[in-house]
Design a protein around this motif. Structure first.
Motif, PDB file in Angstrom:
ATOM      1  N   UNK A   1       0.833  -1.211   0.000  1.00  0.00           N
ATOM      2  CA  UNK A   1       0.000   0.000   0.000  1.00  0.00           C
ATOM      3  C   UNK A   1       0.867   1.260   0.000  1.00  0.00           C
ATOM      4  N   UNK A   2       1.934   1.231   0.764  1.00  0.00           N
ATOM      5  CA  UNK A   2       2.816   2.399   0.840  1.00  0.00           C
ATOM      6  C   UNK A   2       3.565   2.603  -0.460  1.00  0.00           C
ATOM      7  N   UNK A   3       4.034   1.523  -1.067  1.00  0.00           N
ATOM      8  CA  UNK A   3       4.939   1.637  -2.217  1.00  0.00           C
ATOM      9  C   UNK A   3       4.241   1.630  -3.583  1.00  0.00           C
ATOM     10  N   UNK A   4       2.945   1.368  -3.631  1.00  0.00           N
ATOM     11  CA  UNK A   4       2.315   1.340  -4.946  1.00  0.00           C
ATOM     12  C   UNK A   4       2.344   2.739  -5.551  1.00  0.00           C
ATOM     13  N   UNK A   5       2.427   2.796  -6.843  1.00  0.00           N
ATOM     14  CA  UNK A   5       2.696   4.046  -7.550  1.00  0.00           C
ATOM     15  C   UNK A   5       1.568   5.064  -7.461  1.00  0.00           C
ATOM     16  N   UNK A   6       0.329   4.655  -7.457  1.00  0.00           N
ATOM     17  CA  UNK A   6      -0.775   5.610  -7.485  1.00  0.00           C
ATOM     18  C   UNK A   6      -1.379   5.822  -6.092  1.00  0.00           C
ATOM     19  N   UNK A   7      -0.540   6.050  -5.106  1.00  0.00           N
ATOM     20  CA  UNK A   7      -1.021   6.258  -3.743  1.00  0.00           C
ATOM     21  C   UNK A   7      -1.672   7.621  -3.600  1.00  0.00           C
TER      22      UNK A   7
END
Length: 122
Positions: free
Chosen positions: A116-122
């Motif tokens: 969740x932290x590292x996904x690109x479209x946060x």
């Protein structure tokens, strides 16, 4: 703990940095009589005594603790929600104290939060 700490202090610089190897506690506990729960010093070589800080430092060395700190810094900078890095850090901290084979299933929610932290479209 004192016996383990004394062995670590007298270790070479390479062993202090990189440790004696993950899951080598059984072997060294028998060899150097490091654990009170292993009173006959003949435990199975794969047995984990515990995951307290001194065992963690003994097996994995300072490099692993530094990697945890770098990862926490990286996760903290990436996250827009402060509660997520706090969750990750609580998992890291508990790994120092909780028996590792009972702890492994906690890594699944940690990986979900890391995603969740590292996904690109946060």
């Amino acid at each position: 703990m004192a016996q383990t700490w004394n062995v670590w202090i007298e270790s070479s610089l390479i062993e202090k940095i990189f440790g004696y190897g993950f899951s080598n506690w059984g072997y060294y506990s028998n060899l150097w009589e490091l654990s009170w729960s292993n009173y006959r010093f003949d435990q199975a070589l794969t047995r984990r005594d515990n995951a307290e800080i001194y065992v963690f430092l003994f097996e994995m060395g300072l490099a692993s603790i530094i990697l945890f700190m770098v990862d926490l810094f990286f996760i903290g900078k990436k996250s827009k929600k402060p509660i997520l890095p706090i969750f990750i850090s609580s998992i890291y901290i508990s790994s120092f104290f909780y028996p590792i084979f009972n702890f492994l299933f906690y890594l699944i929610p940690m990986m979900v939060v890391r995603h969740e932290i590292l996904k690109k479209n946060q």
